[in-house]
Design a protein around this motif. Sequence first.
Motif, PDB file in Angstrom:
ATOM      1  N   ARG A 218       0.876  -1.167   0.000  1.00  0.00           N
ATOM      2  CA  ARG A 218       0.000   0.000   0.000  1.00  0.00           C
ATOM      3  C   ARG A 218       0.913   1.217   0.000  1.00  0.00           C
ATOM      4  NH1 ARG A 218      -5.316  -1.335   1.383  1.00  0.00           N
ATOM      5  NH2 ARG A 218      -5.805   0.724   2.215  1.00  0.00           N
TER       6      ARG A 218
ATOM      7  N   PHE B 273       0.351   6.511   2.466  1.00  0.00           N
ATOM      8  CA  PHE B 273      -0.851   6.925   3.184  1.00  0.00           C
ATOM      9  C   PHE B 273      -1.778   5.732   3.448  1.00  0.00           C
ATOM     10  CE2 PHE B 273       0.365  10.840   0.814  1.00  0.00           C
ATOM     11  CZ  PHE B 273       0.630  11.641   1.917  1.00  0.00           C
ATOM     12  N   ASP B 274      -1.230   4.529   3.325  1.00  0.00           N
ATOM     13  CA  ASP B 274      -1.982   3.289   3.544  1.00  0.00           C
ATOM     14  C   ASP B 274      -3.156   3.158   2.578  1.00  0.00           C
ATOM     15  OD1 ASP B 274      -2.314   0.825   4.841  1.00  0.00           O
ATOM     16  OD2 ASP B 274      -3.875   1.632   6.144  1.00  0.00           O
ATOM     17  N   ARG B 275      -2.938   3.586   1.339  1.00  0.00           N
ATOM     18  CA  ARG B 275      -3.963   3.474   0.305  1.00  0.00           C
ATOM     19  C   ARG B 275      -3.531   2.443  -0.736  1.00  0.00           C
ATOM     20  NH1 ARG B 275      -3.941   9.866  -0.986  1.00  0.00           N
ATOM     21  NH2 ARG B 275      -1.922   9.134  -1.742  1.00  0.00           N
TER      22      ARG B 275
ATOM     23  N   HIS C 111      -7.611  11.609   8.984  1.00  0.00           N
ATOM     24  CA  HIS C 111      -6.641  10.699   8.372  1.00  0.00           C
ATOM     25  C   HIS C 111      -6.871   9.229   8.735  1.00  0.00           C
ATOM     26  CE1 HIS C 111      -3.595  12.895   6.078  1.00  0.00           C
ATOM     27  NE2 HIS C 111      -3.791  13.906   6.899  1.00  0.00           N
ATOM     28  N   ASP C 112      -7.074   8.936  10.028  1.00  0.00           N
ATOM     29  CA  ASP C 112      -7.162   7.535  10.438  1.00  0.00           C
ATOM     30  C   ASP C 112      -8.586   7.058  10.662  1.00  0.00           C
ATOM     31  OD1 ASP C 112      -7.524   9.136  12.621  1.00  0.00           O
ATOM     32  OD2 ASP C 112      -6.032   8.175  13.905  1.00  0.00           O
TER      33      ASP C 112
ATOM     34  N   TYR D 239     -10.868   6.272   8.553  1.00  0.00           N
ATOM     35  CA  TYR D 239     -11.298   5.250   7.586  1.00  0.00           C
ATOM     36  C   TYR D 239     -11.191   3.830   8.123  1.00  0.00           C
ATOM     37  CZ  TYR D 239      -6.471   3.811   6.770  1.00  0.00           C
ATOM     38  OH  TYR D 239      -5.202   3.326   6.935  1.00  0.00           O
TER      39      TYR D 239
ATOM     40  N   ASN E  15     -13.491  10.407   3.054  1.00  0.00           N
ATOM     41  CA  ASN E  15     -12.335  10.450   3.946  1.00  0.00           C
ATOM     42  C   ASN E  15     -11.235  11.360   3.398  1.00  0.00           C
ATOM     43  OD1 ASN E  15     -11.781   8.568   6.500  1.00  0.00           O
ATOM     44  ND2 ASN E  15      -9.831   9.258   5.659  1.00  0.00           N
TER      45      ASN E  15
ATOM     46  N   HIS F  74      -8.206   8.225   2.010  1.00  0.00           N
ATOM     47  CA  HIS F  74      -7.877   7.009   2.759  1.00  0.00           C
ATOM     48  C   HIS F  74      -9.057   6.054   2.662  1.00  0.00           C
ATOM     49  CE1 HIS F  74      -4.165   8.225   4.699  1.00  0.00           C
ATOM     50  NE2 HIS F  74      -4.718   9.354   5.113  1.00  0.00           N
TER      51      HIS F  74
ATOM     52  N   LYS G 282     -10.047   1.540   2.950  1.00  0.00           N
ATOM     53  CA  LYS G 282      -9.662   0.130   3.018  1.00  0.00           C
ATOM     54  C   LYS G 282     -10.866  -0.720   2.629  1.00  0.00           C
ATOM     55  CE  LYS G 282      -7.376  -3.306   5.944  1.00  0.00           C
ATOM     56  NZ  LYS G 282      -6.834  -3.602   7.286  1.00  0.00           N
TER      57      LYS G 282
ATOM     58  N   THR H  50     -13.780  -0.064   5.367  1.00  0.00           N
ATOM     59  CA  THR H  50     -14.295   1.296   5.509  1.00  0.00           C
ATOM     60  C   THR H  50     -15.800   1.343   5.276  1.00  0.00           C
ATOM     61  OG1 THR H  50     -12.163   2.206   4.787  1.00  0.00           O
ATOM     62  CG2 THR H  50     -14.059   3.687   4.718  1.00  0.00           C
TER      63      THR H  50
END
Length: 349
Positions: free
Chosen positions: A30, A33-35, A176-177, A179, A205, A209, A211, A215
């Motif tokens: 990922r 940005f954890d995307r 940011h977190d 999601y 989001n 962001h 998941k 999400t």
Amino acid sequence: MDNKYFELLKSQPDLWDHFTRKEEYEPIFRDRFDRFPYYLSKTRNIFEPDVSEFLFKSGYKPEYPDGKKFAVCLTHDIDSVYRKIPGKCFHIAKSTYKKDKAEFSKNLKSICNKKQPLCNFEEIMDVEEKYGAKSSFYFLALKPGDQDYTYDIMDFKDDIRYIRDRGLEVGLHGGHDAYNLYEKICEEKKRLEDALGSEVIGYRNHFLHFKTPDTWEHLAHAGFKYDTTFGYADCVGFRNGMCHPFRPYNLNTNEFINITEIPLAVMDCTILHSYMKLNYDTAMNLAKSMIDKVAELNGVFTLLWHNTYLQSDTPELRFYEEILNYCNQKNAWITDGLSISEHLETTYV
């Protein structure tokens, strides 16, 4: 999903995997940005809504108010509402150099008025009204100490209530977190609803962001009726081949999730600045070709344009107005996410 279309789509393994985004469930990588970014996807025909095209050819043809053939979902993420002091000083110096007394006076006043010019919600609504359009405004509802906390939503309760009272939607722009944290989503939702004085049902989001499918599950359990985060940050297009709002399907539970996704097609900073960095004409031609395709399929074209890119006399504002004019000429229903969600409530695919 209507049983007929569900079975038809499921009978096409490649399209079904694309629609459900199977490759996103346990990705090897990922981004920072954890995307899950487009550049890691095996599906490369990002500009073609192939799943929607299959459904359309199979008989799925949603209808819109007043006989409109397709819809445009206009949205704004409100990341910033204050111009920083260095920026204000630059504009004062610029107006001094130009010997523009009126502009100098306006910029001098802005030093004391922290809401100018990024708190431009009324101006945005006035522009959209010229094209018979309305939009959704997604506000951050962060608390001090949260990443990207730049404003307190309670300071803008009059502004957001004014937006609502003009008949437009105010939705939540999750932090940011959020999601991936159900409790965080609920906390921010309540904070925005306290400021607004009414229920919030729409979501996107911050930084896109997202998941899959977590999400969607968090948002459904938190009471949201729709999400419109689902697009790539690094490329415009149709992330799961859909240009129609849809009910997401959870491959882990083999059940549909009780929320509507209005998929994001084009974001301003993606097409013009941070990622694709296309010049004005190339970007416009691409956006119009996508709109044409969505119109052919009776779909929904979702546009994200930040308030920071809608200041007067900027190329980004001209781009936005050109898109509005193009869609208006094509007889689109140009509206907010809430209206689309409510209208298509019984016609999910």
